[in-house]
Design a protein around this motif. Structure first.
Motif, PDB file in Angstrom:
ATOM      1  N   GLU A 199       0.878  -1.458  -0.099  1.00 27.77           N
ATOM      2  CA  GLU A 199      -0.058  -0.084   0.034  1.00 27.77           C
ATOM      3  C   GLU A 199       0.881   1.372   0.107  1.00 27.77           C
ATOM      4  N   ALA A 200       2.188   1.358   0.898  1.00 23.10           N
ATOM      5  CA  ALA A 200       2.922   2.197   0.631  1.00 23.10           C
ATOM      6  C   ALA A 200       3.416   2.594  -0.678  1.00 23.10           C
ATOM      7  N   ILE A 201       3.611   1.506  -1.364  1.00 27.68           N
ATOM      8  CA  ILE A 201       4.186   1.564  -2.810  1.00 27.68           C
ATOM      9  C   ILE A 201       3.353   2.242  -3.830  1.00 27.68           C
ATOM     10  N   GLU A 202       1.834   1.838  -3.497  1.00 28.45           N
ATOM     11  CA  GLU A 202       0.629   2.255  -4.386  1.00 28.45           C
ATOM     12  C   GLU A 202       0.641   3.994  -3.974  1.00 28.45           C
ATOM     13  N   ALA A 213       8.355  11.470   2.611  1.00 26.22           N
ATOM     14  CA  ALA A 213       7.112  11.480   3.745  1.00 26.22           C
ATOM     15  C   ALA A 213       6.472  10.434   4.161  1.00 26.22           C
ATOM     16  N   ILE A 214       6.273   9.465   3.107  1.00 26.28           N
ATOM     17  CA  ILE A 214       5.685   8.068   3.307  1.00 26.28           C
ATOM     18  C   ILE A 214       6.438   7.304   4.674  1.00 26.28           C
ATOM     19  N   ASP A 215       7.503   7.449   4.577  1.00 25.81           N
ATOM     20  CA  ASP A 215       8.402   6.476   5.363  1.00 25.81           C
ATOM     21  C   ASP A 215       8.442   7.334   6.902  1.00 25.81           C
ATOM     22  N   GLY A 216       8.427   8.543   6.480  1.00 23.40           N
ATOM     23  CA  GLY A 216       8.606   9.573   7.829  1.00 23.40           C
ATOM     24  C   GLY A 216       7.050   9.450   8.467  1.00 23.40           C
ATOM     25  N   GLY A 227      10.694   2.997   7.791  1.00 21.72           N
ATOM     26  CA  GLY A 227       9.461   3.281   7.032  1.00 21.72           C
ATOM     27  C   GLY A 227       9.180   2.026   6.209  1.00 21.72           C
ATOM     28  N   PRO A 228       8.050   2.052   5.596  1.00 23.57           N
ATOM     29  CA  PRO A 228       7.853   0.809   4.859  1.00 23.57           C
ATOM     30  C   PRO A 228       8.670   0.676   3.500  1.00 23.57           C
ATOM     31  N   LEU A 229       9.028   1.755   2.800  1.00 24.11           N
ATOM     32  CA  LEU A 229       9.836   1.742   1.677  1.00 24.11           C
ATOM     33  C   LEU A 229      11.294   1.399   1.808  1.00 24.11           C
ATOM     34  N   GLU A 230      11.704   1.913   2.988  1.00 23.61           N
ATOM     35  CA  GLU A 230      13.056   1.604   3.266  1.00 23.61           C
ATOM     36  C   GLU A 230      13.085   0.160   3.938  1.00 23.61           C
TER      37      GLU A 230
END
Ligand code: NAI
Length: 290
Positions: A199-202, A213-216, A227-230
């Motif tokens: 969902e983070a990738i989406e 920002a998503i990871d933060g 964070g999910p992408l890291e």
């Protein structure tokens, strides 16, 4: 049954970590991969990790040498003939694992236990390929293995209680906390984690926010250490995609459909930390540089 010698197949991120914690716990270890270069890379990772433990005063310098002294590397699968427990940590591909377990099932001694570190492939299916389903089990470690506390223990349909007891004891001797879960797609860990990563990738694909920002949001707002992408970069995007595909096939629900961006990055060979580039870029030591 007493376990003295542990075989580990696959010297990548997970296999090298499993070999390390097994050797640190005093087991004799035989680490197998398909080429010397992979074994060398695995051993380097083990040396680096043990070196950090010495720097932090968590182990003595002589423990480093003693641990390395308990690890033998080989490209010959037959060298596992005398192992009591074999932990498989090769690529997350059912066909590859099937070929390996068919061979292992016939070459290891009859009382040996086979375990898979698979993130999501059904243990019951892998157990069948091995021809010894009662002595087969899931032993799912977490990345980085030397630091993470959990081992998810997954019993297949036919796994014996003795096999479970032996593996739980081995995990404890390695200083880990084993938790038993049932054999359903993604077990517990990846059934919960992977849809969040996907969902983070989406969200990134839709331009909801930058990757930072998503990871933060997840680090600062939810107190996640990464964070999910890291985390996807750390796990490996090929492994993430393989797990999402198992969840999608296993449950058939659209909510598990892998993100097209994840698929495209895997097609491009951007697999994360292990290839130097995923959502972020990394130097050869795995430190984030961009
Ligand atoms: P990796 O890509 O770092 O390492 C895989 C290694 O297996 C490579 O060195 C490769 O040469 C070797 N290999 C492939 N086929 C082989 C064969 N037939 N015989 C011997 N060696 C072979 O992969 P990684 O990340 O270590 O993952 C391995 C397994 O662990 C997968 O099943 C994965 O789902 C699981 N896992 C991965 C986690 C992660 O965070 N990366 C966490 C928990 C489980």
């Amino acid at each position: 049954m007493e376990v003295r010698k542990i075989g580990v197949v696959g010297a990548g991120q997970m296999g090298s970590g499993i070999a390390q914690v097994a050797a640190q716990a005093g087991f004799e270890v035989v680490l197998v991969d398909v080429a010397e270069s992979f074994l060398e890379r695995g051993l380097k990772a083990i040396q680096r990790s043990l070196g950090k433990f010495v720097e932090k005063g968590r182990i003595a310098p002589q423990d480093l040498e003693a641990t390395l002294g308990r690890i033998r590397t080989t490209v010959v699968l037959g060298d596992l003939a005398e192992a009591d427990l074999i932990v498989e940590a090769i690529v997350e591909d059912e066909g590859e694992k099937r070929r390996l377990f068919e061979r292992l099932g016939s070459l290891v001694k009859p009382e040996a236990i086979l375990a898979s570190n698979t993130s999501s492939i059904p243990i019951t299916a892998l157990a069948r390929y091995s021809g010894r389903p009662e002595r087969f089990i899931g032993m799912h470690f977490f990345n980085p293995v030397p630091l993470m506390q959990l081992v998810e223990v997954i019993r297949g349909e036919l796994t014996s209680e003795e096999t479970r007891d032996v593996v739980v004891e081995v995990a404890r001797r390695m200083g880990k906390t084993p938790l038993e879960v049932q054999d359903y797609p993604g077990f517990v860990s990846n059934r919960l984690l992977m849809p969040m990563i996907n969902e983070a990738i989406e969200a990134l694909r839709e331009g909801v926010a930058t990757k930072e920002a998503i990871d933060g949001v997840m680090r600062l707002g939810m107190n996640h250490p990464m964070g999910p992408l890291e985390l996807a970069d750390l796990i490996g995007l090929d492994t993430c995609l393989a797990i999402m595909e198992v969840l999608h096939r296993g449950f058939g629900d659209d909510k598990y459909r892998p993100s097209p961006l994840l698929r495209r990055m895997v097609q491009a060979g951007l697999l994360g930390r292990k290839t130097g580039r995923g959502f972020y870029t990394y130097d050869e030591k795995g430190n984030k540089v961009g």
